[in-house]
Design a protein around this motif. Structure first.
Motif, mmCIF file in Angstrom:
data_model
loop_
_atom_site.group_PDB
_atom_site.id
_atom_site.type_symbol
_atom_site.label_atom_id
_atom_site.label_comp_id
_atom_site.label_asym_id
_atom_site.label_seq_id
_atom_site.Cartn_x
_atom_site.Cartn_y
_atom_site.Cartn_z
ATOM 1 N N VAL A 171 0.848 -1.185 0.000
ATOM 2 C CA VAL A 171 0.000 0.000 0.000
ATOM 3 C C VAL A 171 0.887 1.239 0.000
ATOM 4 C CG1 VAL A 171 -1.902 1.204 1.130
ATOM 5 C CG2 VAL A 171 -1.704 -1.276 1.357
ATOM 6 N N GLY A 172 0.694 2.088 -1.005
ATOM 7 C CA GLY A 172 1.490 3.306 -1.084
ATOM 8 C C GLY A 172 1.809 3.646 -2.527
ATOM 9 N N PHE A 173 3.007 4.177 -2.734
ATOM 10 C CA PHE A 173 3.463 4.569 -4.063
ATOM 11 C C PHE A 173 4.537 3.577 -4.495
ATOM 12 C CE2 PHE A 173 6.274 7.377 -6.733
ATOM 13 C CZ PHE A 173 5.415 7.438 -7.819
ATOM 14 N N PHE A 174 4.159 2.617 -5.358
ATOM 15 C CA PHE A 174 5.056 1.558 -5.805
ATOM 16 C C PHE A 174 5.043 1.488 -7.335
ATOM 17 C CE2 PHE A 174 4.079 0.321 -1.486
ATOM 18 C CZ PHE A 174 5.237 -0.276 -1.012
ATOM 19 N N PRO A 175 5.694 2.423 -8.001
ATOM 20 C CA PRO A 175 5.673 2.407 -9.474
ATOM 21 C C PRO A 175 6.276 1.151 -10.071
ATOM 22 C CG PRO A 175 7.295 3.975 -8.647
ATOM 23 C CD PRO A 175 6.479 3.552 -7.471
ATOM 24 N N ASP A 176 7.175 0.477 -9.352
ATOM 25 C CA ASP A 176 7.791 -0.745 -9.867
ATOM 26 C C ASP A 176 6.801 -1.901 -9.970
ATOM 27 O OD1 ASP A 176 10.129 0.657 -9.930
ATOM 28 O OD2 ASP A 176 10.966 -0.209 -8.111
ATOM 29 N N ALA A 186 -6.608 2.032 -7.079
ATOM 30 C CA ALA A 186 -6.317 3.394 -6.610
ATOM 31 C C ALA A 186 -7.066 3.701 -5.329
ATOM 32 C CB ALA A 186 -6.681 4.397 -7.700
ATOM 33 N N LEU A 187 -6.394 4.333 -4.393
ATOM 34 C CA LEU A 187 -7.016 4.773 -3.140
ATOM 35 C C LEU A 187 -7.281 6.281 -3.165
ATOM 36 C CD1 LEU A 187 -4.919 2.716 -0.553
ATOM 37 C CD2 LEU A 187 -7.174 2.180 -1.495
ATOM 38 N N PHE A 188 -6.281 7.075 -3.557
ATOM 39 C CA PHE A 188 -6.489 8.525 -3.641
ATOM 40 C C PHE A 188 -5.278 9.169 -4.317
ATOM 41 C CE2 PHE A 188 -4.608 7.553 0.479
ATOM 42 C CZ PHE A 188 -3.534 8.413 0.552
ATOM 43 N N ARG A 189 -5.466 10.399 -4.721
ATOM 44 C CA ARG A 189 -4.365 11.219 -5.227
ATOM 45 C C ARG A 189 -3.991 12.250 -4.170
ATOM 46 N NH1 ARG A 189 -2.511 11.259 -10.291
ATOM 47 N NH2 ARG A 189 -3.605 9.997 -11.860
ATOM 48 N N THR A 190 -2.717 12.530 -4.076
ATOM 49 C CA THR A 190 -2.252 13.503 -3.111
ATOM 50 C C THR A 190 -1.068 14.255 -3.713
ATOM 51 O OG1 THR A 190 -1.565 13.800 -0.798
ATOM 52 C CG2 THR A 190 -0.660 11.889 -1.975
ATOM 53 N N SER A 191 -0.515 15.195 -2.954
ATOM 54 C CA SER A 191 0.596 15.988 -3.477
ATOM 55 C C SER A 191 1.590 16.245 -2.343
ATOM 56 C CB SER A 191 0.082 17.299 -4.069
ATOM 57 O OG SER A 191 1.116 17.963 -4.759
ATOM 58 N N ASN A 318 -9.545 3.603 3.571
ATOM 59 C CA ASN A 318 -8.568 4.609 3.130
ATOM 60 C C ASN A 318 -8.890 5.277 1.799
ATOM 61 O OD1 ASN A 318 -6.509 4.400 5.292
ATOM 62 N ND2 ASN A 318 -6.393 2.281 4.594
ATOM 63 N N ARG A 319 -9.989 4.902 1.161
ATOM 64 C CA ARG A 319 -10.375 5.559 -0.088
ATOM 65 C C ARG A 319 -10.759 7.004 0.201
ATOM 66 N NH1 ARG A 319 -10.923 8.046 -3.935
ATOM 67 N NH2 ARG A 319 -12.273 7.736 -5.736
ATOM 68 N N ARG A 320 -10.197 7.942 -0.602
ATOM 69 C CA ARG A 320 -10.481 9.362 -0.411
ATOM 70 C C ARG A 320 -10.642 10.053 -1.747
ATOM 71 N NH1 ARG A 320 -5.539 11.675 2.497
ATOM 72 N NH2 ARG A 320 -4.734 9.633 3.064
ATOM 73 N N ASP A 321 -11.338 11.172 -1.728
ATOM 74 C CA ASP A 321 -11.375 12.023 -2.915
ATOM 75 C C ASP A 321 -10.010 12.683 -3.097
ATOM 76 O OD1 ASP A 321 -14.046 11.439 -3.389
ATOM 77 O OD2 ASP A 321 -14.749 13.122 -2.150
ATOM 78 N N ALA A 322 -9.733 13.129 -4.297
ATOM 79 C CA ALA A 322 -8.439 13.752 -4.590
ATOM 80 C C ALA A 322 -8.183 14.935 -3.671
ATOM 81 C CB ALA A 322 -8.397 14.205 -6.050
ATOM 82 N N ASN A 323 -6.966 14.962 -3.099
ATOM 83 C CA ASN A 323 -6.502 16.060 -2.233
ATOM 84 C C ASN A 323 -7.285 16.199 -0.929
ATOM 85 O OD1 ASN A 323 -4.433 16.937 -4.073
ATOM 86 N ND2 ASN A 323 -6.065 17.828 -5.331
ATOM 87 N N ALA A 324 -8.094 15.195 -0.577
ATOM 88 C CA ALA A 324 -8.781 15.232 0.717
ATOM 89 C C ALA A 324 -7.768 15.026 1.835
ATOM 90 C CB ALA A 324 -9.860 14.148 0.777
ATOM 91 N N ARG A 325 -8.015 15.645 2.960
ATOM 92 C CA ARG A 325 -7.095 15.534 4.095
ATOM 93 C C ARG A 325 -7.179 14.161 4.731
ATOM 94 N NH1 ARG A 325 -4.841 19.687 6.867
ATOM 95 N NH2 ARG A 325 -5.262 18.639 8.831
#
Length: 333
Positions: A171-176, A186-191, A318-325
């Motif tokens: 769970v997380g950012f695993f491009p490999d 997909a769970l959510f987009r963040t920045s 853990n599903r969230r809308d984009a940029n949700a806190r």
């Protein structure tokens, strides 16, 4: 005579006979017919019970007799009565058929309320603080005996761990892991957010590109990972003044207070840090890249009932809308 032998010797004799019957020549569907005939004593009723036409059932019965070299069931009045060979085989065949139906052909299930097992997750420390609190709250209610084990490892090792069954979910950012053989959801987009100690006078609330690059940066790279932000800045030809490089985001809690350092971190980490120490956010002189946070699993676990339940739980929590806190699970109860 076989009937005069002791029970143990009878069993050995039966095993000896079975040894000469090649199991590859036995159609297990014939055992289903045998069981139906033993119970119903009728070709027509057995045909109806197993969903075959009567001619097909009669043909299968002929193959069954040839397999065991015995008539097995013979007509006696209105019924088909078992031969002594069929009578001896009947309880054994019934157990085999029931075992296949109940233990092999039934889809595997998973009851979280009674399950007592452990799941291994691959996630960096950002995942531990962002994803696990809500999951643990749900586990207390729905699966009190389930245990979680969270591991952080290099991205290159994550694929092997999932493929070998050493981990159930990443769970997380695993491009490999965005390659053949792996499923993802997909769970959510963040920045990214830039933070500093609330009393850091050297860090204005808004920085120019020159000020940002000249500031004293803490850079966190769990397990030596390169973050998307690193690549983004390199593509722009920008190089930050890195004073300190860390492998754990939570070290920021003790290193930011009282310092003149700044850290550009994923939004969830900024939220967590703000809950523990006094920090201020700094407006960046560029629009930071977006991160797609996902959960990943190997294709061999796609239809596994327990894995389906686990990833369903992670998605719901853990599903969230984009940029949700990040939800404040502690404050929520």
């Amino acid at each position: 005579m076989l009937g005069s032998l002791p029970t143990s010797e009878q069993s050995m004799t039966q095993i000896h006979k079975i040894h000469f019957m090649d199991i590859r020549s036995v159609d297990l569907n014939l055992l289903v017919l045998f069981d139906a005939m033993a119970r119903l004593r009728s070709v027509s009723r057995a045909a109806e019970a197993i969903g075959l036409s009567q001619p097909a059932t009669s043909a299968a019965l002929a193959r069954l007799r040839a397999t065991f070299d015995d008539d097995l069931f013979v007509r006696a009045g209105a019924q088909m009565e078992p031969t002594p060979r069929a009578q001896a085989l009947s309880p054994v065949v019934q157990r085999v058929v029931q075992a296949i139906q109940a233990e092999i052909l039934q889809p595997a299930g998973f009851d979280p309320a009674s399950a007592e097992r452990s799941f291994t997750l691959l996630t960096p420390d950002i995942g531990e603080v962002a994803f696990l609190p809500g999951v643990l709250r749900r586990l207390r209610q729905a699966a009190p005996l389930v245990r979680l084990r969270a591991l952080s490892m290099p991205r290159t090792a994550a694929a092997h761990a999932l493929e070998a069954g050493e981990a159930d979910l990443a769970v997380g950012f695993f491009p490999d892991l965005q390659k053949a053989g792996y499923f993802r959801q997909a769970l959510f987009r963040t920045s990214y957010t830039c933070i500093a100690c609330a009393h850091n006078a050297a860090a204005p609330s808004r920085m120019t590109a020159r000020q940002y690059l000249a500031a004293r940066h803490i850079v966190v790279r769990p397990d030596g990972r390169e973050h998307m932000l690193d690549r983004f800045l390199e593509d722009k030809g920008w190089h930050r003044h890195v004073t300190l490089e860390l492998s754990h985001f939570m070290s920021l809690l003790s290193l930011l207070p009282g310092s003149d350092l700044v850290a550009t971190v994923p939004d969830d980490i900024a939220t967590v840090v703000q809950r523990h120490i006094a920090v201020k956010t700094i407006e960046l002189p560029f629009k930071p890249p977006q991160l797609q946070v996902q959960q990943y699993w190997h294709r061999r676990m796609q239809n596994d009932a327990s894995n389906r339940w686990l990833r369903g739980l992670f998605y719901e929590v853990n599903r969230r809308d984009a940029n949700a806190r990040l939800p404040d699970w502690q404050a929520a109860g």
